[in-house]
Design an enzyme around this catalytic site. Structure first.
Site, PDB file in Angstrom:
ATOM      1  CB  ILE A  52       0.657 -11.225   5.170  1.00 52.52           C
ATOM      2  CG1 ILE A  52       0.001 -10.308   4.136  1.00 52.52           C
ATOM      3  CG2 ILE A  52       1.713 -12.094   4.519  1.00 52.52           C
ATOM      4  CD1 ILE A  52       0.976  -9.348   3.463  1.00 52.52           C
ATOM      5  N   GLY A  89     -11.814  -8.606   3.007  1.00 54.97           N
ATOM      6  CA  GLY A  89     -11.295  -9.926   2.684  1.00 54.97           C
ATOM      7  C   GLY A  89      -9.890 -10.100   3.217  1.00 54.97           C
ATOM      8  CD  GLU A  90      -8.412 -15.254   3.872  1.00 57.36           C
ATOM      9  OE1 GLU A  90      -8.112 -15.691   2.747  1.00 57.36           O
ATOM     10  OE2 GLU A  90      -8.554 -15.976   4.873  1.00 57.36           O
ATOM     11  CG  ASP A  97      -9.359   4.178   9.904  1.00 57.10           C
ATOM     12  OD1 ASP A  97      -9.305   4.454  11.118  1.00 57.10           O
ATOM     13  OD2 ASP A  97      -9.478   3.015   9.479  1.00 57.10           O
TER      14      ASP A  97
END
Length: 873
Positions: free
Chosen positions: A618, A624-625, A734
């Site tokens: 998603i 990473g993913e 952030d």
């Protein structure tokens, strides 16, 4: 929405939030919000003698006192707004009456108003009516000016002083609590831990000395034994002094400091109630008119003002918040520290040939500090006396209704008295320590200090040593038997069977932590002999990590021929190898001499990879993913962040930083951590799945159809989450729309803590480069000096507000990062987005103050957004 800029012009800031509040707790609210009482107080208590006493010393009481002051401040702001509107209304009404008279004068002329050919009763009546109307307009105008210069100005002073009082009270309470915790808990516990360690070292050195057979070895062991005893005795003295200081600090904290602080607050609160009573009385006097119907209303107002009594104003508050809070026990010497020590008495200084010099030096040092402390106390007492004299003189010369001008001086006096109490406490601690040291040296007199210990002579036989050891053991056995007669007996659970635990696979062992970073291992290992097993992040090997002599040591577990070993013969599994080392107490390697003593267990957040069922990808992050998924146990939908196996160890440690932050967070507007999979590669961080996606995409796709009030509510969610992080001393670093998530019910949650840091003082100094810093969202002090704080997060929140009300536009769209930095330094700020409410843009501008200390806290931002949302019906 295009990201254009403008230079801010000086403007008069007005308060955008005003909420109704109440100072007096009604009987109905007591029945709805009744809290437990601190102590069983009689119901027929003398309210005039009641203060913010022991009932409110606990943290709950402190919170309620702050809440009380916040409620009073909201009420004062409401009164200020009310009086301002009343003055404005009177001026406008007076202007309308004057305009009527002026128009009449222009039309008819002043002479025609009275001059008639004959004495006319109608004309005279008309003149009186018209002229008295003008007189009334002048009176009303004068009343409006008096209202602005009198009650309204004084109310502003009262609000300012009350805000300062709340700030000072909160800071002093926090300071007292921190000093108390440091003296009575942290420092004592640190010394106790060192004490236990030195007792173990001394016992071990003694054993080696007694067991030494050769003269050379025996002399060497003797020197080591003497050194260990010297350290132990010195630390013992240090601990005794610390306990003495802690006990005195405890007494002073609960008998002097807290009572003085709360009595000061209570006195100033009462004084402010009296000042407010005078202000309202003056308001009542100025706005009073003579008509009977208005007079009836005025009498009701006057009666309400007259009912204010500073002596009983806080009685219902104190009655409502009488918490069950006991004063904690005073700090005493922990006699369990002496179970294995010799020649030491609880609470008594050890004076012998090893400690005589350090005791003398300590006495000299403390006497110097005591002299300086006495001077500081004398100076502060003189200052308190001068303030009291000044205050009494000004009170005698005070005109009625002018008490408000003395509030600042009263508060200064109370602050000085509180500071004096702190100095008196420090002096008392030093005096007690000085007396203890001096008395101990006086007992010695001119004699030589006694020997540190009756060392056995080298000529004594091993047999006599064994007899002495057996005698000591027998004595300890008798002591333990006697103490066991009088100590309570506890029923212990049966021991856990070791055989099934050993036969479990490695991933199910509580001491196996998986692929955690090496830096995190150092935080987990606390005491000598602590150990855990982990997977090496780089080489796919298993590592045994042990703390020894204050340093973490790492041993690769060798695997060959289906056997696991460190040095000697191998065993079929790693759990059997670890169990063998624990049971036999053999050194891991002959060279290191390290022995395993205590396994460090993994925490509750650890999940196995098999516990998570991965779904589709998603998204993608810096490490990473990101996948959707479910927990196999209960089908809970989750989001799974993965860390690429090829990343270097330092980046994998940064990846897990987000999980360490989220472990401490539990808030509806912070994305929730479910667990961490570190048993093998790749590492997973498992979090709640927020179905609505990121806020930036939400704004660009659904923003145009979003109602203004709902958008403000979502920003209110973000402020609530950041207020929670601020209370945890967590700096996000952030904060942006892309890093916020939206639920299916349009609730906003703060996410992506990859750059976050947690610092005790709330300030993080970055020493890294600028490559990954989001320049257009970052505060100038962070860009220029690397100083991150909650104030720098407030700046980023202002950009987030701008993103929200521009429906996902890019800030400073036409400028590069360098041009953006230069523009901000020159005072340029983003222009308000289209359709952005004025009060929201004013809040943005406050968030973009160049000086971090002038920016609002997230608590203030949250309250402002609540007030703004309520005004947008």
């Amino acid at each position: 929405a295009s990201g254009q800029l403008h230079r801010p012009q000086p403007q008069e800031h007005t308060s955008t939030s005003a909420a109704a509040g109440t100072w007096r707790l009604t009987q109905a609210s007591e029945s709805r919000h009744r809290l437990p009482h601190c102590s069983a107080a009689p119901s027929h208590q003398d309210h005039s003698a009641m203060g913010f006493g022991p009932e409110l010393w606990c943290p709950k009481g402190h919170t309620e006192l702050l809440r009380l002051q916040d409620s009073e401040l909201r009420l004062l702001e409401l009164m200020k707004k009310w009086m301002s509107q009343r003055a404005k209304s009177d001026r406008e009404y007076a202007g309308m009456l004057h305009h009527m008279f002026s128009q009449l004068e222009k039309q008819e002329g002043l002479g025609h108003l009275r001059a008639t050919d004959h004495s006319s009763q109608i004309g005279e009546s008309w003149w009186v009516l018209a002229s008295q109307t003008e007189t009334l307009s002048q009176t009303l105008r004068r009343h409006a000016e008096e209202l602005a210069a009198g009650p309204l100005a004084k109310l502003s002073i009262l609000i300012r002083d009350k805000q300062q009082l709340r700030k000072v009270f909160s800071e002093q309470w926090q300071q007292l609590s921190q000093e108390y915790a440091w003296t009575t808990q942290q420092e004592v516990e640190k010394l106790k831990a060192q004490y236990r360690s030195l007792v173990r070292d001394s016992t071990q050195a003694k054993r080696k000395y007694q067991e030494a057979s050769k003269d050379k070895e025996r002399e060497k062991a003797k020197e080591k034994y003497v050194r260990s005893l010297s350290k132990l005795y010195a630390l013992h003295n240090q601990y005794v002094l610390a306990v003495q200081a802690a006990a005195l600090h405890h007494h002073h904290h609960y008998q002097r400091a807290l009572p003085t602080l709360h009595e000061s607050l209570y006195s100033l609160q009462q004084e402010m109630v009296l000042v407010l009573k005078e202000i309202l009385g003056e308001y009542c006097s100025i706005t009073s008119l003579v008509q009977e119907d208005v007079l009836a209303i005025h009498q009701k107002v006057a009666h309400a003002v007259e009912m204010i009594d500073p002596a009983t104003e806080y009685s219902s508050f104190v009655q409502c918040h009488r918490y069950d809070s006991e004063v904690p026990p005073a700090v005493t010497f922990d006699e369990s520290l002496l179970e294995e020590a010799e020649n030491l008495e609880p609470g008594e200084l050890q004076l012998n040939e090893l400690t005589i010099e350090s005791v003398q030096h300590s006495l000299t040092s403390i006497e110097e500090e005591l002299l300086a402390s006495r001077k500081a106390v004398s100076s502060k007492e003189q200052r308190v006396w001068e303030l009291q004299v000044e205050l009494r003189g000004e009170e005698l010369a005070l005109s009625p209704g002018e008490r408000v001008h003395l509030l600042g001086k009263r508060q200064g006096l109370r602050e000085a008295q509180q500071q004096l109490q702190g100095l008196v406490c420090a002096q008392a601690k030093l005096q007690a320590q000085r007396d203890m040291l001096a008395n101990k040296l006086a007992e010695l007199g001119s004699e030589e200090p006694p020997p540190a210990l009756p060392l056995q002579e080298d000529r004594q036989s091993a047999r006599s040593t064994d007899q002495e050891r057996s005698g000591v053991t027998a004595l300890k056995t008798i002591k333990n038997h006697i103490s066991g007669i009088f100590s309570p007996r506890f029923s212990l659970p049966p021991p856990v069977p070791l055989i099934p635990e050993v036969q479990k696979p490695l991933c199910q062992q509580a001491w196996y932590h998986g692929a955690i970073p090496r830096s995190e291992v150092q935080e987990l290992l606390k005491y000598s002999g602590d150990f855990l097993v982990r997977e090496s992040q780089g080489k796919q090997e298993y590592v045994l990590s042990v703390l020894w002599d204050g340093q973490p040591r790492h041993f690769i577990i060798q695997a060959a021929d289906n056997l696991y070993r460190l040095e000697d013969d191998g065993l079929p599994t790693i759990p059997l190898l670890i169990d063998h080392l624990l049971q036999s107490q053999r050194p891991i390697t002959r060279k290191s001499g390290i022995v395993l003593t205590r396994a460090v267990l993994k925490d509750k957040w650890v999940l196995n990879h098999e516990d998570v069922l991965l779904g589709e990808r998603i998204g993608r992050g810096n490490f990473g993913e990101v996948f959707s998924g479910r927990l196999r146990a209960d089908n809970t939908p989750v989001a799974v962040k993965s860390c690429r196996e090829t990343l270097p160890p330092e980046l994998k440690a940064k990846f897990l930083q987000e999980a360490r932050i989220l472990k401490q967070c539990n808030h509806p507007n912070i994305v929730r951590l479910i667990g961490v999979c570190t048993q093998k590669q790749p590492i997973y961080i498992v979090m709640e799945l927020v179905q609505g996606g990121d806020f930036l995409s939400f704004l660009r796709s659904k923003g145009p159809r979003l109602k203004m009030k709902k958008l403000i509510k979502m920003m209110e969610n973000a402020a609530a989450g950041m207020e929670y992080l601020e209370s945890k001393h967590c700096i996000h670093r952030d904060l942006a729309a892309r890093n916020c998530l939206v639920t299916e019910k349009n609730t906003l949650k703060i996410s992506d803590f990859g750059m976050s840091r947690q610092e005790e003082d709330g300030v993080y100094a970055s020493t890294g480069g600028m490559k990954q810093i989001p320049v257009k969202w970052t505060a100038p002090e962070a860009l220029n000096y690397g100083w991150y704080s909650s104030e720098s997060d407030v700046w980023s929140f202002g950009i987030l507000l701008w993103e929200a009300f521009s429906l996902g536009a890019v800030p400073y769209a036409n400028l590069s990062n360098q041009q953006t930095r230069e523009a901000i330094e020159q005072g340029v700020r983003l222009e308000p987005p289209e359709q952005c409410p004025e009060d929201v843009y004013r809040l943005m501008q406050r968030c973009w103050e160049y000086d971090p200390h002038r920016r609002p806290s997230f608590g203030a931002v949250h309250q402002d957004l609540i007030a703004i949302r309520k005004r947008h019906r």
